[in-house]
Design a protein around this motif. Structure first.
Motif, mmCIF file in Angstrom:
data_model
loop_
_atom_site.group_PDB
_atom_site.id
_atom_site.type_symbol
_atom_site.label_atom_id
_atom_site.label_comp_id
_atom_site.label_asym_id
_atom_site.label_seq_id
_atom_site.Cartn_x
_atom_site.Cartn_y
_atom_site.Cartn_z
ATOM 1 N N GLY A 70 0.818 -1.197 0.000
ATOM 2 C CA GLY A 70 0.000 0.000 0.000
ATOM 3 C C GLY A 70 0.855 1.251 0.000
ATOM 4 N N TYR A 71 0.215 2.376 -0.229
ATOM 5 C CA TYR A 71 0.918 3.654 -0.345
ATOM 6 C C TYR A 71 1.489 4.164 0.978
ATOM 7 C CZ TYR A 71 -0.989 4.231 -5.036
ATOM 8 O OH TYR A 71 -1.295 4.077 -6.348
ATOM 9 N N SER A 72 0.873 3.795 2.079
ATOM 10 C CA SER A 72 1.272 4.380 3.351
ATOM 11 C C SER A 72 2.250 3.511 4.146
ATOM 12 C CB SER A 72 0.031 4.671 4.202
ATOM 13 O OG SER A 72 -0.651 3.462 4.470
ATOM 14 N N ALA A 73 2.750 2.428 3.546
ATOM 15 C CA ALA A 73 3.664 1.537 4.268
ATOM 16 C C ALA A 73 5.001 2.224 4.539
ATOM 17 C CB ALA A 73 3.894 0.267 3.456
ATOM 18 N N SER A 74 5.562 1.886 5.657
ATOM 19 C CA SER A 74 6.890 2.406 5.995
ATOM 20 C C SER A 74 7.947 1.545 5.305
ATOM 21 C CB SER A 74 7.097 2.347 7.508
ATOM 22 O OG SER A 74 7.143 0.982 7.922
ATOM 23 N N LEU A 75 9.183 2.012 5.311
ATOM 24 C CA LEU A 75 10.282 1.243 4.742
ATOM 25 C C LEU A 75 10.415 -0.088 5.476
ATOM 26 C CD1 LEU A 75 12.675 0.864 2.858
ATOM 27 C CD2 LEU A 75 14.072 2.150 4.492
ATOM 28 N N SER A 76 10.241 -0.063 6.777
ATOM 29 C CA SER A 76 10.327 -1.282 7.575
ATOM 30 C C SER A 76 9.263 -2.296 7.141
ATOM 31 C CB SER A 76 10.165 -0.946 9.053
ATOM 32 O OG SER A 76 10.136 -2.117 9.821
ATOM 33 N N GLU A 77 8.035 -1.831 6.913
ATOM 34 C CA GLU A 77 6.950 -2.721 6.469
ATOM 35 C C GLU A 77 7.238 -3.282 5.081
ATOM 36 O OE1 GLU A 77 3.026 -0.902 8.675
ATOM 37 O OE2 GLU A 77 3.950 0.275 7.060
ATOM 38 N N LEU A 78 7.767 -2.452 4.193
ATOM 39 C CA LEU A 78 8.106 -2.908 2.850
ATOM 40 C C LEU A 78 9.205 -3.966 2.900
ATOM 41 C CD1 LEU A 78 7.830 -2.760 -0.197
ATOM 42 C CD2 LEU A 78 9.396 -0.823 -0.186
ATOM 43 N N GLN A 109 9.968 -5.929 5.419
ATOM 44 C CA GLN A 109 9.412 -7.127 6.043
ATOM 45 C C GLN A 109 8.583 -7.930 5.036
ATOM 46 O OE1 GLN A 109 6.957 -6.371 9.479
ATOM 47 N NE2 GLN A 109 6.774 -8.536 9.977
ATOM 48 N N ALA A 110 7.732 -7.250 4.273
ATOM 49 C CA ALA A 110 6.900 -7.924 3.270
ATOM 50 C C ALA A 110 7.759 -8.551 2.174
ATOM 51 C CB ALA A 110 5.898 -6.939 2.669
ATOM 52 N N THR A 111 8.807 -7.844 1.759
ATOM 53 C CA THR A 111 9.705 -8.369 0.735
ATOM 54 C C THR A 111 10.433 -9.613 1.247
ATOM 55 O OG1 THR A 111 9.995 -6.156 -0.171
ATOM 56 C CG2 THR A 111 11.628 -7.798 -0.804
ATOM 57 N N GLY A 112 10.897 -9.565 2.473
ATOM 58 C CA GLY A 112 11.562 -10.721 3.075
ATOM 59 C C GLY A 112 10.640 -11.921 3.185
ATOM 60 N N LYS A 113 9.409 -11.668 3.572
ATOM 61 C CA LYS A 113 8.422 -12.752 3.694
ATOM 62 C C LYS A 113 8.160 -13.393 2.333
ATOM 63 C CE LYS A 113 3.746 -13.666 5.364
ATOM 64 N NZ LYS A 113 2.537 -13.079 5.925
ATOM 65 N N VAL A 160 11.794 -11.011 -6.951
ATOM 66 C CA VAL A 160 10.655 -10.504 -6.190
ATOM 67 C C VAL A 160 10.189 -9.227 -6.893
ATOM 68 C CG1 VAL A 160 9.889 -9.559 -3.980
ATOM 69 C CG2 VAL A 160 11.536 -11.452 -4.040
ATOM 70 N N HIS A 161 8.886 -9.168 -7.182
ATOM 71 C CA HIS A 161 8.303 -7.992 -7.847
ATOM 72 C C HIS A 161 7.427 -7.240 -6.866
ATOM 73 C CE1 HIS A 161 9.385 -9.353 -11.908
ATOM 74 N NE2 HIS A 161 9.211 -10.565 -11.414
ATOM 75 N N GLY A 162 7.288 -5.951 -7.100
ATOM 76 C CA GLY A 162 6.402 -5.165 -6.259
ATOM 77 C C GLY A 162 6.374 -3.730 -6.715
ATOM 78 N N GLY A 163 5.569 -2.954 -6.048
ATOM 79 C CA GLY A 163 5.469 -1.538 -6.373
ATOM 80 C C GLY A 163 4.082 -1.012 -6.129
ATOM 81 N N ALA A 164 3.935 0.254 -6.386
ATOM 82 C CA ALA A 164 2.632 0.896 -6.203
ATOM 83 C C ALA A 164 1.706 0.495 -7.342
ATOM 84 C CB ALA A 164 2.815 2.401 -6.176
ATOM 85 N N PRO A 165 0.397 0.529 -7.111
ATOM 86 C CA PRO A 165 -0.554 0.167 -8.153
ATOM 87 C C PRO A 165 -0.534 1.125 -9.319
ATOM 88 C CG PRO A 165 -1.710 0.906 -6.171
ATOM 89 C CD PRO A 165 -0.255 0.924 -5.874
#
Length: 117
Positions: A87-95, A97-101, A112-117
């Protein structure tokens, strides 16, 4: 050549016509993959020929297809299934963590792919 005998008729239901003068009917006739006619059960049954398939709807509802020409639904499914999205409001730490998971659940060497919609 215009077909006048339906390949299939469906009766005994509720058919949404999208016509403001007659928004609902009880039956529909199909020919060549297209709608041939809509109307009452009696009107549509009268169109049937010897080879017409008859399907009884038993009160079920038919509505026009919701056809989308671009791919928001596909994008959303791929995002949720394959990408890291926080989501847009995630912190760097949340990003991170999600990437690691996500990476932990992939074979070694995967991207690993990701990014804003």
């Amino acid at each position: 050549m215009v077909r006048t005998t339906p390949d299939e008729i469906l009766t005994g239901g509720t058919v949404l016509t999208m016509d403001s003068k007659t928004p609902f009917v009880t039956a529909i006739a199909l020919a060549g993959g297209r709608i041939l006619a809509v109307g009452t059960d009696a009107e549509i049954k009268a169109l049937a020929g010897a080879g017409t398939k008859h399907t009884q709807l038993h009160g079920r509802h038919i509505m026009p297809g919701l056809i989308e020409s671009h791919t928001h639904a596909l994008w959303g499914a791929c995002r949720d299934l394959f990408d890291v999205y926080t989501g847009y409001s995630a912190s760097l730490s949340e990003l991170l963590q999600a990437t690691g998971k996500r990476a932990a659940n992939l074979p070694a060497g995967s991207t690993v792919h990701g990014g804003a919609p």
